[in-house]
Motif scaffolding. Structure first.
Motif, PDB file in Angstrom:
ATOM      1  N   LEU A   9       0.835  -1.207   0.000  1.00  0.00           N
ATOM      2  CA  LEU A   9       0.000   0.000   0.000  1.00  0.00           C
ATOM      3  C   LEU A   9       0.864   1.248   0.000  1.00  0.00           C
ATOM      4  CD1 LEU A   9      -2.919  -0.900   2.404  1.00  0.00           C
ATOM      5  CD2 LEU A   9      -2.803  -1.040  -0.051  1.00  0.00           C
ATOM      6  N   THR A  10       2.008   1.201   0.729  1.00  0.00           N
ATOM      7  CA  THR A  10       2.903   2.356   0.735  1.00  0.00           C
ATOM      8  C   THR A  10       3.436   2.642  -0.660  1.00  0.00           C
ATOM      9  OG1 THR A  10       3.530   1.644   2.928  1.00  0.00           O
ATOM     10  CG2 THR A  10       4.851   3.364   1.935  1.00  0.00           C
ATOM     11  N   PHE A  47      -5.255  -2.553  -5.787  1.00  0.00           N
ATOM     12  CA  PHE A  47      -6.305  -3.561  -6.002  1.00  0.00           C
ATOM     13  C   PHE A  47      -5.731  -4.967  -5.871  1.00  0.00           C
ATOM     14  CE2 PHE A  47      -9.235  -0.518  -8.125  1.00  0.00           C
ATOM     15  CZ  PHE A  47     -10.385  -0.942  -7.500  1.00  0.00           C
ATOM     16  N   LEU A  48      -4.601  -5.210  -6.559  1.00  0.00           N
ATOM     17  CA  LEU A  48      -4.054  -6.566  -6.561  1.00  0.00           C
ATOM     18  C   LEU A  48      -3.538  -6.945  -5.172  1.00  0.00           C
ATOM     19  CD1 LEU A  48      -3.842  -8.759  -8.645  1.00  0.00           C
ATOM     20  CD2 LEU A  48      -1.440  -8.264  -8.800  1.00  0.00           C
ATOM     21  N   ALA A  49      -2.948  -5.968  -4.445  1.00  0.00           N
ATOM     22  CA  ALA A  49      -2.426  -6.285  -3.111  1.00  0.00           C
ATOM     23  C   ALA A  49      -3.569  -6.616  -2.151  1.00  0.00           C
ATOM     24  CB  ALA A  49      -1.610  -5.112  -2.589  1.00  0.00           C
ATOM     25  N   GLY A  61     -10.055  -8.634  -7.465  1.00  0.00           N
ATOM     26  CA  GLY A  61      -9.069  -7.574  -7.633  1.00  0.00           C
ATOM     27  C   GLY A  61      -8.320  -7.699  -8.946  1.00  0.00           C
ATOM     28  N   GLU A  62      -8.014  -8.940  -9.306  1.00  0.00           N
ATOM     29  CA  GLU A  62      -7.325  -9.189 -10.567  1.00  0.00           C
ATOM     30  C   GLU A  62      -8.174  -8.705 -11.742  1.00  0.00           C
ATOM     31  OE1 GLU A  62      -6.401 -13.249 -11.070  1.00  0.00           O
ATOM     32  OE2 GLU A  62      -4.448 -12.854 -11.961  1.00  0.00           O
ATOM     33  N   ILE A  63      -9.499  -8.962 -11.663  1.00  0.00           N
ATOM     34  CA  ILE A  63     -10.391  -8.542 -12.755  1.00  0.00           C
ATOM     35  C   ILE A  63     -10.434  -7.022 -12.849  1.00  0.00           C
ATOM     36  CG2 ILE A  63     -12.808  -8.505 -13.400  1.00  0.00           C
ATOM     37  CD1 ILE A  63     -12.919 -11.349 -12.884  1.00  0.00           C
TER      38      ILE A  63
ATOM     39  N   PHE B  44       3.529  -7.274  -9.669  1.00  0.00           N
ATOM     40  CA  PHE B  44       2.418  -8.170 -10.014  1.00  0.00           C
ATOM     41  C   PHE B  44       2.887  -9.624  -9.990  1.00  0.00           C
ATOM     42  CE2 PHE B  44      -0.211  -4.885 -12.605  1.00  0.00           C
ATOM     43  CZ  PHE B  44      -0.499  -4.246 -11.432  1.00  0.00           C
ATOM     44  N   LEU B  45       4.079  -9.860 -10.531  1.00  0.00           N
ATOM     45  CA  LEU B  45       4.616 -11.227 -10.510  1.00  0.00           C
ATOM     46  C   LEU B  45       4.854 -11.683  -9.078  1.00  0.00           C
ATOM     47  CD1 LEU B  45       7.210 -11.167 -13.418  1.00  0.00           C
ATOM     48  CD2 LEU B  45       4.985 -12.235 -13.401  1.00  0.00           C
ATOM     49  N   LEU B  46       5.385 -10.759  -8.260  1.00  0.00           N
ATOM     50  CA  LEU B  46       5.689 -11.096  -6.867  1.00  0.00           C
ATOM     51  C   LEU B  46       4.418 -11.399  -6.092  1.00  0.00           C
ATOM     52  CD1 LEU B  46       8.320 -11.189  -5.239  1.00  0.00           C
ATOM     53  CD2 LEU B  46       7.820  -8.919  -4.429  1.00  0.00           C
ATOM     54  N   LEU B  47       3.303 -10.727  -6.458  1.00  0.00           N
ATOM     55  CA  LEU B  47       2.037 -10.980  -5.795  1.00  0.00           C
ATOM     56  C   LEU B  47       1.375 -12.262  -6.296  1.00  0.00           C
ATOM     57  CD1 LEU B  47       0.548  -7.406  -5.584  1.00  0.00           C
ATOM     58  CD2 LEU B  47       0.960  -8.919  -3.693  1.00  0.00           C
TER      59      LEU B  47
END
Lengths: 103, 168
Positions: A9-10, A47-49, A61-63, B44-47
């Motif tokens: 997030l940071t 979003f992804l995190a 989140g991926e979508i 993204f890859l790391l996640l």
């Protein structure tokens, strides 16, 4: 550190802040476009995190990141074509010199 | 090992983003923007989402960045003269963005639940590309179709914008 939501997030906040700084300080249309893309990247990373750390069993989140990337592509296409049209007419990419609507 | 990769990715992402907005030559901006995008793709890859990492490189670096550089080189006056900035505007922009970013960071530090600091083990449940495809065709079918219409409109609109008109 690498495995906590907080650090991701940071990174997202810092990308967003750099983007806002770029939009405010730059006067070149293409540079403003680059800054907007940085803002969108920060949002996508958030979003992804969140998806990965809080609800790892879903993919929502991926979508959303897929949608963000496709909208960013559309926005870049429109922005660059507007830039070319303005450049052809006003012979400048400096947004402070394109002020015909100001009256 | 993961720590080292994370710090490295954070460094190239943030350094690239900072130089992309701060340098005055627009061509340098575009190059460092590409460096920052590669860093985000690495995150993204790391996640655990290989698909999004590859899509990020393919669309951002492969399409958007190339389009930006293309627009820069076909309007040569852009790449030659670095822009001049008013110092007052620079200070105001720095203040505004620092206020916004500082507020976000302080909010994050103060109100984030403790559980957000817990570590998860990577590789426990990686994203599945089959699940993504199924969701796009079932639950998210309507947004998916709307995005494809938006992309079509964007293509037509940008072609219309750059068309040489009688007054263009």
């Amino acid at each position: 550190m690498a495995n906590s939501l907080f650090s991701y997030l940071t990174i997202g906040v810092l990308l967003f802040t750099f983007g806002i700084y770029g939009v405010l300080v730059r006067r070149n249309l293409i540079a403003i476009l680059i800054s907007i893309e940085l803002i969108l990247n920060g949002a996508a990373l958030n979003f992804l995190a969140f998806n990965r750390f809080l609800t790892p069993e879903t993919s929502s989140g991926e979508i959303f990141v897929v949608f963000i990337i496709s909208l960013a592509a559309a926005e870049a296409a429109i922005g660059l074509s507007l830039m070319l049209a303005l450049y052809r007419r006003f012979h400048t990419a400096n947004v402070e010199k394109i002020d015909r609507l100001k009256g | 090992m993961q720590e080292i990769i994370f710090v490295f990715l954070a460094a190239i992402t943030l350094l690239g983003a900072f130089l992309a907005v701060h340098l005055k030559n627009i061509f340098h901006n575009a190059v460092f923007f590409g460096m920052s995008l590669l860093g985000v793709a690495g995150f993204f890859l790391l996640l655990g989402s290989e698909f999004l990492g590859l899509v990020e490189i393919l669309i951002y670096v492969g399409a958007i960045l190339v389009a930006i550089i293309f627009a820069i080189v076909i309007s040569p006056a852009l790449s030659r003269k670095p822009e001049s900035r008013k110092p007052k505007k620079e200070v105001l922009a720095l203040f505004g963005s620092l206020a916004l970013g500082g507020t976000l960071l302080v909010t994050l530090c103060r109100f984030a639940p403790v559980s957000w600091n817990t570590l998860i083990s990577f590789g426990s449940s990686p994203f599945q590309i089959t699940l993504l495809g199924r969701l796009l065709m079932t639950e998210y079918a309507l947004p998916f179709e709307i995005v494809s219409v938006i992309l079509l409109i964007a293509i037509l609109g940008s072609l219309l914008n750059v068309k040489e008109g009688p007054d263009g």
